[in-house]
Design a protein around this motif. Structure first.
Motif, short mmCIF file in Angstrom:
data_model
loop_
_atom_site.label_atom_id
_atom_site.label_comp_id
_atom_site.label_asym_id
_atom_site.label_seq_id
_atom_site.Cartn_x
_atom_site.Cartn_y
_atom_site.Cartn_z
N ASP A 261 0.86 -1.18 0.00
CA ASP A 261 0.00 0.00 0.00
C ASP A 261 0.89 1.23 0.00
N LEU A 262 0.47 2.26 -0.73
CA LEU A 262 1.27 3.47 -0.86
C LEU A 262 0.37 4.62 -1.30
N VAL A 263 0.60 5.77 -0.73
CA VAL A 263 0.01 7.00 -1.26
C VAL A 263 1.19 7.95 -1.49
N PHE A 264 1.33 8.38 -2.74
CA PHE A 264 2.42 9.25 -3.16
C PHE A 264 1.82 10.44 -3.86
N SER A 265 2.20 11.64 -3.43
CA SER A 265 1.62 12.85 -4.00
C SER A 265 2.71 13.81 -4.45
N ILE A 266 2.49 14.40 -5.60
CA ILE A 266 3.36 15.46 -6.12
C ILE A 266 2.53 16.74 -6.16
N GLU A 267 3.03 17.77 -5.51
CA GLU A 267 2.40 19.09 -5.59
C GLU A 267 3.38 20.01 -6.30
N VAL A 268 2.92 20.64 -7.37
CA VAL A 268 3.78 21.49 -8.18
C VAL A 268 3.35 22.94 -7.98
N THR A 269 4.27 23.73 -7.46
CA THR A 269 3.98 25.14 -7.17
C THR A 269 4.36 26.01 -8.35
N ASN A 270 3.76 27.17 -8.41
CA ASN A 270 4.04 28.17 -9.44
C ASN A 270 3.88 27.66 -10.87
N GLY B 85 -0.80 19.00 -9.66
CA GLY B 85 -0.08 17.81 -9.26
C GLY B 85 -0.93 16.57 -9.44
N TYR B 86 -0.53 15.53 -8.75
CA TYR B 86 -1.26 14.26 -8.84
C TYR B 86 -0.96 13.42 -7.61
N VAL B 87 -1.80 12.40 -7.43
CA VAL B 87 -1.64 11.44 -6.35
C VAL B 87 -1.70 10.05 -6.96
N VAL B 88 -0.79 9.21 -6.54
CA VAL B 88 -0.81 7.80 -6.90
C VAL B 88 -1.14 7.04 -5.61
N SER B 89 -2.21 6.28 -5.66
CA SER B 89 -2.64 5.49 -4.51
C SER B 89 -2.66 4.02 -4.89
N VAL B 90 -1.89 3.23 -4.17
CA VAL B 90 -1.86 1.79 -4.39
C VAL B 90 -2.43 1.15 -3.13
N ILE C 26 10.75 8.38 1.28
CA ILE C 26 10.73 8.17 -0.17
C ILE C 26 11.05 6.72 -0.54
N ALA C 27 11.73 6.00 0.34
CA ALA C 27 12.02 4.58 0.08
C ALA C 27 10.74 3.77 -0.03
N ARG C 28 9.63 4.26 0.51
CA ARG C 28 8.36 3.55 0.40
C ARG C 28 7.86 3.49 -1.04
N VAL C 29 8.40 4.35 -1.91
CA VAL C 29 8.01 4.38 -3.32
C VAL C 29 8.75 3.32 -4.14
N LEU C 30 9.81 2.75 -3.59
CA LEU C 30 10.63 1.81 -4.34
C LEU C 30 9.87 0.60 -4.90
N PRO C 31 8.94 -0.02 -4.17
CA PRO C 31 8.22 -1.14 -4.78
C PRO C 31 7.48 -0.73 -6.06
N LEU C 32 6.93 0.48 -6.08
CA LEU C 32 6.26 0.96 -7.28
C LEU C 32 7.29 1.20 -8.38
N HIS D 72 10.03 -0.32 -8.86
CA HIS D 72 10.52 -1.61 -9.38
C HIS D 72 9.51 -2.26 -10.34
N MET D 73 8.26 -1.81 -10.30
CA MET D 73 7.24 -2.38 -11.17
C MET D 73 7.19 -1.73 -12.55
N CYS D 74 7.80 -0.55 -12.67
CA CYS D 74 7.75 0.17 -13.94
C CYS D 74 8.95 1.09 -14.04
N ASN D 75 9.19 1.56 -15.24
CA ASN D 75 10.27 2.53 -15.47
C ASN D 75 9.61 3.83 -15.92
N ILE D 76 8.99 4.51 -14.97
CA ILE D 76 8.18 5.69 -15.30
C ILE D 76 9.00 6.79 -15.96
#
Length: 147
Positions: free
Chosen positions: A35-44, A59-64, A125-131, A133-137
């Motif tokens: 399980d993971l929730v990863f969010s990018i907020e882009v300012t300006n 921005g966006y949120v990725v929720s697994v 940020i290490a919590r994002v590593l399983p995601l 490893h599943m893709c090369n975004i």
């Protein structure tokens, strides 16, 4: 014939929609077991990328969760999420780099941007590593789909 991908402006509604399709097609069929929730907020961001909902960021949120992946438009501040806030003028050009170039740029540029307050991260940020490893975004989406 080479697979030609449509390119979109970074952070646009169309770009986030393409990101959603990418993640679902690549990751969900692998049945993630984390399980993971990863969010990018882009300012300006440029004004034309704002959504007209009163927010001044994009921005966006990725929720697994439970083996499914969802991508939501807009940053969402969720407790226990891994969250990055970054200035558009830093984020947008980085998306067109291939992974080797991106990693070199990240090592060289991030410390200065953090010091300037243009790049902030919350969570492990290490919590994002399983995601990761599943893709090369970086090579399969960011650099291929970003104008």
């Amino acid at each position: 014939m080479e697979d030609v991908k449509t390119k979109y402006r970074a952070g646009s509604v169309e770009w986030v929609d393409a990101l959603r399709k990418y993640f679902v097609s690549v990751v969900e069929k692998q049945k993630p077991d984390f399980d993971l929730v990863f969010s990018i907020e882009v300012t300006n961001p440029p004004e034309e990328l704002l959504r007209g909902d009163g927010r001044d960021t994009i921005g966006y949120v990725v929720s697994v969760q439970n083996g499914s992946i969802h991508v939501l438009d807009g940053p969402h501040h969720v407790s226990d999420a891994v969250m990055t806030t970054i200035d558009y003028d830093i984020w947008e050009p980085s998306l067109r780099q291939k992974s080797t170039e991106y990693r070199r740029w990240l090592a060289e540029a991030k410390p200065g941007h953090v010091k300037e307050g243009k790049w902030k991260s919350v969570g492990d940020i290490a919590r994002v590593l399983p995601l990761a490893h599943m893709c090369n975004i970086i090579d399969d989406f960011y650099s291929e789909v970003t104008l």
